[in-house]
Scaffold this active site. Structure first.
Site, PDB file in Angstrom:
ATOM      1  N   ASP A   1      58.841 -45.188 101.814  1.00 42.76           N
ATOM      2  CA  ASP A   1      58.701 -44.230 100.722  1.00 42.76           C
ATOM      3  C   ASP A   1      58.225 -45.009  99.513  1.00 42.76           C
ATOM      4  OD1 ASP A   1      61.253 -44.474  98.651  1.00 42.76           O
ATOM      5  OD2 ASP A   1      61.790 -45.069 100.685  1.00 42.76           O
TER       6      ASP A   1
ATOM      7  N   ASP B   1      67.246 -36.197  96.385  1.00 45.40           N
ATOM      8  CA  ASP B   1      67.527 -37.556  95.902  1.00 45.40           C
ATOM      9  C   ASP B   1      68.733 -37.519  94.968  1.00 45.40           C
ATOM     10  OD1 ASP B   1      67.507 -40.060  94.665  1.00 45.40           O
ATOM     11  OD2 ASP B   1      65.340 -40.225  94.800  1.00 45.40           O
TER      12      ASP B   1
ATOM     13  N   GLU C   1      70.960 -39.876  93.200  1.00 40.83           N
ATOM     14  CA  GLU C   1      71.281 -41.218  92.731  1.00 40.83           C
ATOM     15  C   GLU C   1      71.516 -41.176  91.228  1.00 40.83           C
ATOM     16  OE1 GLU C   1      67.952 -44.088  92.604  1.00 40.83           O
ATOM     17  OE2 GLU C   1      66.792 -42.533  93.632  1.00 40.83           O
TER      18      GLU C   1
END
Length: 217
Positions: free
Chosen positions: A25, A115, A117
């Site tokens: 990625d 995602d 994070e």
């Protein structure tokens, strides 16, 4: 007998290497020839950033998806990096905008990854849990499979280690230990086993591509 054991071990080892899958990625623009080059270097899946934390679709990631497909890649996904400004809209709005843009641009993905994070997430863990659930539900309502990108440290800070509200989704976990295996995984969030391991990050890969390296068995 020792020779035979060695041969059997070698065959099993080589077989396990062939069955494993290497992918990447990243946010760098890569053209069709670049994806062909990566394929020749052993990479066979790609996960593109398709929504940015500034609250808009990522045109580079979307074009990369199309380039990967044109280069013959079968396994191509996208990930959403959510935005928390009021101007960005709700969790559902952001997912809808992402998938609508992918559809409009005819950029085909197999799955959307969320995602999760530490970056700009609010302190309210209950609100964060609801935000994640809303994203997942919206994607599934639009007919798209959902996965979660995170690790134990991020999960603990954002929603709490024991929250298992999306443990039925595949886990793509980040642990930069350089190992193409799941040996370093410690259970959290209801997940007993991950689906993908991001084992190395922010590196210069083959074909002049900056990337995070990923593996699954």
């Amino acid at each position: 007998m020792k020779y035979l054991i060695f041969i059997c071990f070698s065959v099993a080892f080589l077989s396990s290497l062939t069955e494993a899958t290497l992918g990447w990625d990243g946010i760098q623009a890569v053209d069709v020839n670049g994806f062909k080059c990566l394929s020749q270097n052993g990479y066979s899946f790609y996960i593109a950033r398709v929504w940015r934390s500034i609250g808009s679709a990522d045109p580079t990631g979307i074009q990369n998806i199309k380039n990967a497909r044109q280069a013959g890649w079968k396994y191509v996904d996208g990930y959403i990096f959510p935005c928390f400004k009021k101007s960005c809209g709700s969790a559902k709005d952001q997912v809808k905008a992402t998938l609508d843009q992918l559809s409009k641009d005819k950029a085909k993905i197999g799955m959307i990854w969320l995602d999760i994070e530490v970056e700009n997430w609010p302190a309210d863990k209950s609100a964060n849990q609801a935000f994640i659930l809303d994203m997942a539900k919206q994607a599934e309502a639009m007919g798209t499979k959902v996965g979660i990108y995170t690790n134990k440290n991020n999960w603990e800070q954002i929603v709490g280690t024991d929250w298992s509200g999306v443990s039925d989704k595949p886990l793509w976990y980040a642990h930069w230990d350089g190992q193409q295996n799941f040996n370093g995984f410690n259970a959290f969030g209801g997940w007993k086993k991950p689906a993908i391991h991001q084992f190395e990050g922010d590196v210069k890969g083959p074909c002049g591509v900056s990337m995070d390296k990923n593996w699954y068995p």
